[in-house]
Design a protein around this motif. Structure first.
Motif, PDB file in Angstrom:
ATOM      1  N   ARG A 246     -11.013   0.405  -0.590  1.00  0.00           N
ATOM      2  CA  ARG A 246     -11.253   1.228  -1.781  1.00  0.00           C
ATOM      3  C   ARG A 246     -10.627   2.611  -1.695  1.00  0.00           C
ATOM      4  N   ARG A 247     -10.209   3.035  -0.500  1.00  0.00           N
ATOM      5  CA  ARG A 247      -9.544   4.340  -0.364  1.00  0.00           C
ATOM      6  C   ARG A 247      -8.048   4.255  -0.628  1.00  0.00           C
ATOM      7  N   ALA A 248      -7.514   3.047  -0.651  1.00  0.00           N
ATOM      8  CA  ALA A 248      -6.056   2.860  -0.720  1.00  0.00           C
ATOM      9  C   ALA A 248      -5.596   2.474  -2.120  1.00  0.00           C
TER      10      ALA A 248
ATOM     11  N   GLN B  39       0.853  -1.196   0.000  1.00  0.00           N
ATOM     12  CA  GLN B  39       0.000   0.000   0.000  1.00  0.00           C
ATOM     13  C   GLN B  39       0.885   1.243   0.000  1.00  0.00           C
ATOM     14  N   GLN B  40       0.410   2.267  -0.671  1.00  0.00           N
ATOM     15  CA  GLN B  40       1.165   3.515  -0.791  1.00  0.00           C
ATOM     16  C   GLN B  40       1.506   4.101   0.581  1.00  0.00           C
ATOM     17  N   LYS B  41       0.551   4.085   1.515  1.00  0.00           N
ATOM     18  CA  LYS B  41       0.814   4.662   2.841  1.00  0.00           C
ATOM     19  C   LYS B  41       1.842   3.834   3.603  1.00  0.00           C
ATOM     20  N   THR B  42       1.844   2.514   3.397  1.00  0.00           N
ATOM     21  CA  THR B  42       2.826   1.642   4.041  1.00  0.00           C
ATOM     22  C   THR B  42       4.217   1.900   3.463  1.00  0.00           C
ATOM     23  N   LEU B  43       4.286   2.113   2.161  1.00  0.00           N
ATOM     24  CA  LEU B  43       5.562   2.425   1.511  1.00  0.00           C
ATOM     25  C   LEU B  43       6.142   3.726   2.069  1.00  0.00           C
ATOM     26  N   ALA B  44       5.307   4.726   2.260  1.00  0.00           N
ATOM     27  CA  ALA B  44       5.774   5.991   2.843  1.00  0.00           C
ATOM     28  C   ALA B  44       6.346   5.741   4.235  1.00  0.00           C
ATOM     29  N   SER B  45       5.679   4.919   5.005  1.00  0.00           N
ATOM     30  CA  SER B  45       6.149   4.602   6.347  1.00  0.00           C
ATOM     31  C   SER B  45       7.473   3.843   6.304  1.00  0.00           C
ATOM     32  N   LEU B  46       7.582   2.851   5.422  1.00  0.00           N
ATOM     33  CA  LEU B  46       8.828   2.095   5.280  1.00  0.00           C
ATOM     34  C   LEU B  46       9.995   3.004   4.905  1.00  0.00           C
ATOM     35  N   MET B  47       9.707   4.012   4.095  1.00  0.00           N
ATOM     36  CA  MET B  47      10.754   4.921   3.630  1.00  0.00           C
ATOM     37  C   MET B  47      10.987   6.079   4.590  1.00  0.00           C
ATOM     38  N   ASP B  48      10.128   6.179   5.602  1.00  0.00           N
ATOM     39  CA  ASP B  48      10.226   7.254   6.585  1.00  0.00           C
ATOM     40  C   ASP B  48      10.126   8.632   5.932  1.00  0.00           C
TER      41      ASP B  48
END
Length: 149
Positions: free
Chosen positions: A88-90, A51-60
């Motif tokens: 559906r929001r992700a 998920q895009q939001k998880t990727l942002a978190s992984l990348m800090d």
């Protein structure tokens, strides 16, 4: 007299990380990608379809910063965003086949930088160093996750 920070653990780690980035940037300059873009591709290579939001978190990094990088990578056909079937929001982010050869190039450059960094260090010392470094990472990750619960 030497500065006491010269042997500081935190400063040494920071300096090594900075010098690794500088060396990699220099060698990767001909790829046509920015450091931020190849960092996104590298994270996706490890976690394709995240998920895009998880990727942002992984990348800090912030989700808006990631979105800008993804916009550029999508225009250049390195990645594809798809709706998440469970939310559906992700959005989920996937590497396109075009990224395969670039990942090989980046891995080769990364190995070249690692070889340069480990010059003069025995393979046994390198293995021990990596075990210790990974243990430090695990220790700090666990301490940080304890704080968040």
């Amino acid at each position: 007299m030497k500065n006491t920070f010269d042997k500081s653990f935190g400063f040494a780690i920071h300096d090594v990380a900075r010098l690794l980035r500088v060396s990699f940037d220099r060698q990767a300059s001909g790829t046509g990608l920015t450091r931020a873009q190849w960092a996104v591709l590298a994270h996706l290579h490890r976690s394709d379809g995240v998920q895009q939001k998880t990727l942002a978190s992984l990348m800090d990094i912030t989700p808006i910063t990631l979105a800008r990088h993804l916009d550029r990578l999508e225009v250049d056909a390195w990645i594809e965003r798809r709706d998440d079937p469970d939310d559906r929001r992700a959005k989920r982010v996937y590497l396109n086949p075009k990224a395969g050869p670039m990942m090989t190039t980046l891995a080769t450059l990364g190995q070249r930088v690692r070889t340069q960094a480990m010059s003069g260090i025995s393979s046994q010392d390198e293995e021990q160093f990596m075990r210790i470094l990974l243990q430090i990472r695990d220790n700090l990750s666990a301490a940080n996750s304890d704080r968040n619960t």
